[in-house]
Design a protein around this motif. Sequence first.
Motif, PDB file in Angstrom:
ATOM      1  N   ARG A   1      21.722 -18.707  30.517  1.00 10.14           N
ATOM      2  CA  ARG A   1      20.277 -18.933  30.577  1.00 10.14           C
ATOM      3  C   ARG A   1      19.798 -18.965  32.030  1.00 10.14           C
ATOM      4  N   ASN A   2      20.541 -19.643  32.901  1.00 13.95           N
ATOM      5  CA  ASN A   2      20.134 -19.718  34.314  1.00 13.95           C
ATOM      6  C   ASN A   2      20.136 -18.346  34.966  1.00 13.95           C
ATOM      7  N   VAL A   3      21.132 -17.526  34.629  1.00 14.84           N
ATOM      8  CA  VAL A   3      21.198 -16.174  35.206  1.00 14.84           C
ATOM      9  C   VAL A   3      19.990 -15.364  34.768  1.00 14.84           C
ATOM     10  N   ARG A   4      19.692 -15.417  33.486  1.00 15.66           N
ATOM     11  CA  ARG A   4      18.542 -14.663  32.965  1.00 15.66           C
ATOM     12  C   ARG A   4      17.239 -15.164  33.599  1.00 15.66           C
ATOM     13  N   ASN A   5      17.099 -16.474  33.740  1.00 15.12           N
ATOM     14  CA  ASN A   5      15.895 -17.024  34.368  1.00 15.12           C
ATOM     15  C   ASN A   5      15.777 -16.581  35.817  1.00 15.12           C
ATOM     16  N   ASP A   6      16.903 -16.549  36.541  1.00 20.28           N
ATOM     17  CA  ASP A   6      16.882 -16.089  37.931  1.00 20.28           C
ATOM     18  C   ASP A   6      16.506 -14.612  38.030  1.00 20.28           C
ATOM     19  N   ILE A   7      17.012 -13.797  37.115  1.00 22.64           N
ATOM     20  CA  ILE A   7      16.673 -12.369  37.111  1.00 22.64           C
ATOM     21  C   ILE A   7      15.181 -12.189  36.835  1.00 22.64           C
ATOM     22  N   GLU A   8      14.666 -12.912  35.848  1.00 24.10           N
ATOM     23  CA  GLU A   8      13.249 -12.809  35.531  1.00 24.10           C
ATOM     24  C   GLU A   8      12.380 -13.298  36.683  1.00 24.10           C
ATOM     25  N   LYS A   9      12.797 -14.375  37.337  1.00 24.09           N
ATOM     26  CA  LYS A   9      12.053 -14.902  38.488  1.00 24.09           C
ATOM     27  C   LYS A   9      12.054 -13.881  39.629  1.00 24.09           C
TER      28      LYS A   9
ATOM     29  N   SER B   1       8.528 -11.606  41.231  1.00 22.28           N
ATOM     30  CA  SER B   1       8.079 -11.812  42.601  1.00 22.28           C
ATOM     31  C   SER B   1       7.308 -10.582  43.097  1.00 22.28           C
ATOM     32  N   LYS B   2       6.023 -10.775  43.402  1.00 26.49           N
ATOM     33  CA  LYS B   2       5.182  -9.668  43.879  1.00 26.49           C
ATOM     34  C   LYS B   2       5.646  -9.166  45.244  1.00 26.49           C
ATOM     35  N   THR B   3       6.038 -10.078  46.125  1.00 25.56           N
ATOM     36  CA  THR B   3       6.467  -9.683  47.463  1.00 25.56           C
ATOM     37  C   THR B   3       7.691  -8.781  47.395  1.00 25.56           C
ATOM     38  N   ARG B   4       8.684  -9.187  46.612  1.00 25.91           N
ATOM     39  CA  ARG B   4       9.889  -8.370  46.492  1.00 25.91           C
ATOM     40  C   ARG B   4       9.579  -7.025  45.844  1.00 25.91           C
ATOM     41  N   THR B   5       8.664  -7.020  44.892  1.00 29.21           N
ATOM     42  CA  THR B   5       8.283  -5.764  44.243  1.00 29.21           C
ATOM     43  C   THR B   5       7.624  -4.832  45.244  1.00 29.21           C
ATOM     44  N   TRP B   6       6.712  -5.349  46.044  1.00 28.03           N
ATOM     45  CA  TRP B   6       6.039  -4.519  47.040  1.00 28.03           C
ATOM     46  C   TRP B   6       7.011  -3.990  48.088  1.00 28.03           C
ATOM     47  N   VAL B   7       7.894  -4.852  48.565  1.00 25.73           N
ATOM     48  CA  VAL B   7       8.877  -4.418  49.566  1.00 25.73           C
ATOM     49  C   VAL B   7       9.786  -3.340  48.982  1.00 25.73           C
ATOM     50  N   ALA B   8      10.223  -3.532  47.755  1.00 23.40           N
ATOM     51  CA  ALA B   8      11.088  -2.535  47.116  1.00 23.40           C
ATOM     52  C   ALA B   8      10.356  -1.215  46.938  1.00 23.40           C
ATOM     53  N   GLU B   9       9.090  -1.259  46.547  1.00 24.57           N
ATOM     54  CA  GLU B   9       8.318  -0.027  46.393  1.00 24.57           C
ATOM     55  C   GLU B   9       8.125   0.686  47.727  1.00 24.57           C
ATOM     56  N   ILE B  10       7.851  -0.074  48.771  1.00 21.37           N
ATOM     57  CA  ILE B  10       7.668   0.533  50.100  1.00 21.37           C
ATOM     58  C   ILE B  10       8.967   1.178  50.567  1.00 21.37           C
ATOM     59  N   ILE B  11      10.076   0.473  50.419  1.00 24.47           N
ATOM     60  CA  ILE B  11      11.362   1.027  50.840  1.00 24.47           C
ATOM     61  C   ILE B  11      11.692   2.268  50.031  1.00 24.47           C
ATOM     62  N   TYR B  12      11.476   2.197  48.714  1.00 25.79           N
ATOM     63  CA  TYR B  12      11.799   3.343  47.854  1.00 25.79           C
ATOM     64  C   TYR B  12      10.895   4.533  48.149  1.00 25.79           C
TER      65      TYR B  12
END
Length: 129
Positions: A71-79, A83-94
């Motif tokens: 459960r903790n692993v799944r919650n960490d993956i979902e968290k 994250s908008k910041t990580r999503t934006w950084v990943a999109e910019i890098i990609y």
Amino acid sequence: MIAFELSPACETDIVIISYINFLNALIANPDDVKELRSKHILLNGVGSDEEVFKKFKEIATVRIHDASIYRNVRNDIEKHCRSKTRTWVAEIIYKYFRNPWSAFGLIAAIAVVVLAFVQTYFTIYPWKR
């Protein structure tokens, strides 16, 4: 391992079955196997990613599992995914830095701007000897 875990001789929790079910939940297509293999989460000694995908889908665990183990692993993956910041950084890098020349160009542009500021500063405030 699954058969041993379900036998009366085994006195442990059903960790292996839970782990296999967890991986089954993560693997939806062969591209997921490729991603997990590239991150060294799965080690592929069977063959192609398609074969590994089919093997995981063939394993019959009768959906017996202890959901609380991961459960903790799944919650960490979902968290992490929310994250908008990580999503934006990943999109910019990609989008912009898939090519190493793009990163080199960015570094060169930053260097030019910094040197222009330094030149402007020393033009306004000359160095007195």
